[in-house]
Design an enzyme around this catalytic site. Structure first.
Site: not given
Ligand code: CA2
Length: 151
Positions: A11-12, A19, A24, A75, A78, A88, A99, A101, A103, A108
């Protein structure tokens, strides 16, 4: 036959580059997909690339990977911290899971630190920015060629 990679994004991540660039970065998911396709092509692998904001859709894709992919690169965003359903589904996948990420989740806050997905992964890459996807593809192909050599 070419190894088949499935790249999944949670998601996102469709908002990447649009954003929160201070966390990111400015690279969009479309640019990440293009670099993944280049990398897979260079390695002679085939690649499908998906993003969904919906847990069930990602579970469906992981199940599809049981027949359609040799390795999963994920990835979970959330869902890393919440989704037993994804855990599962990934446990039912026989091939390697990498996996990734963007960041460094370990640097964090407490909420973003403990991925429940990680125990299902053979390798976890974080903090390398979008380049982490390239590392993940190379690692997945390395795992698959090592297991082909061993059999
Ligand atoms: O660092 C990563 O790739 C994460 O998986 C990104 C997730 C975060 O919850 C993980 O802790 C680390 C969040 C992705 C949300 O992506 C956005 C990108 C731009 C603006 C808002 C959210």
């Amino acid at each position: 036959m070419a190894v088949r990679l499935m790249v999944l994004n949670g998601p996102n991540l469709n908002l990447l580059g649009v954003r929160e660039p201070h966390i990111y970065g400015t690279t969009t998911l479309g640019e990440i997909e293009a670099s993944c396709r280049d990398c897979a092509g260079t390695l002679g692998a085939s690649l499908t690339f998906h993003q969904s904001n919906h847990e069930g859709a990602l579970v469906d894709l992981v199940q599809k990977a049981r027949t359609d992919a040799d390795a999963i690169i994920i990835n979970p965003a959330a869902f890393s911290f919440t989704s037993i359903a994804l855990v599962d589904a990934l446990k039912a996948f026989d091939g390697p899971v990498v996996e990734v990420h963007i960041s460094n989740i370990h640097a964090r806050d407490e909420l973003h630190r403990h991925s429940i997905i990680s125990p299902t992964a053979r390798c976890v890459i974080c903090g390398a920015g979008p380049y982490g996807y390239i590392l993940a593809i190379e690692t997945a192909v390395h795992f698959l060629s090592a297991s082909a050599r061993a059999s």
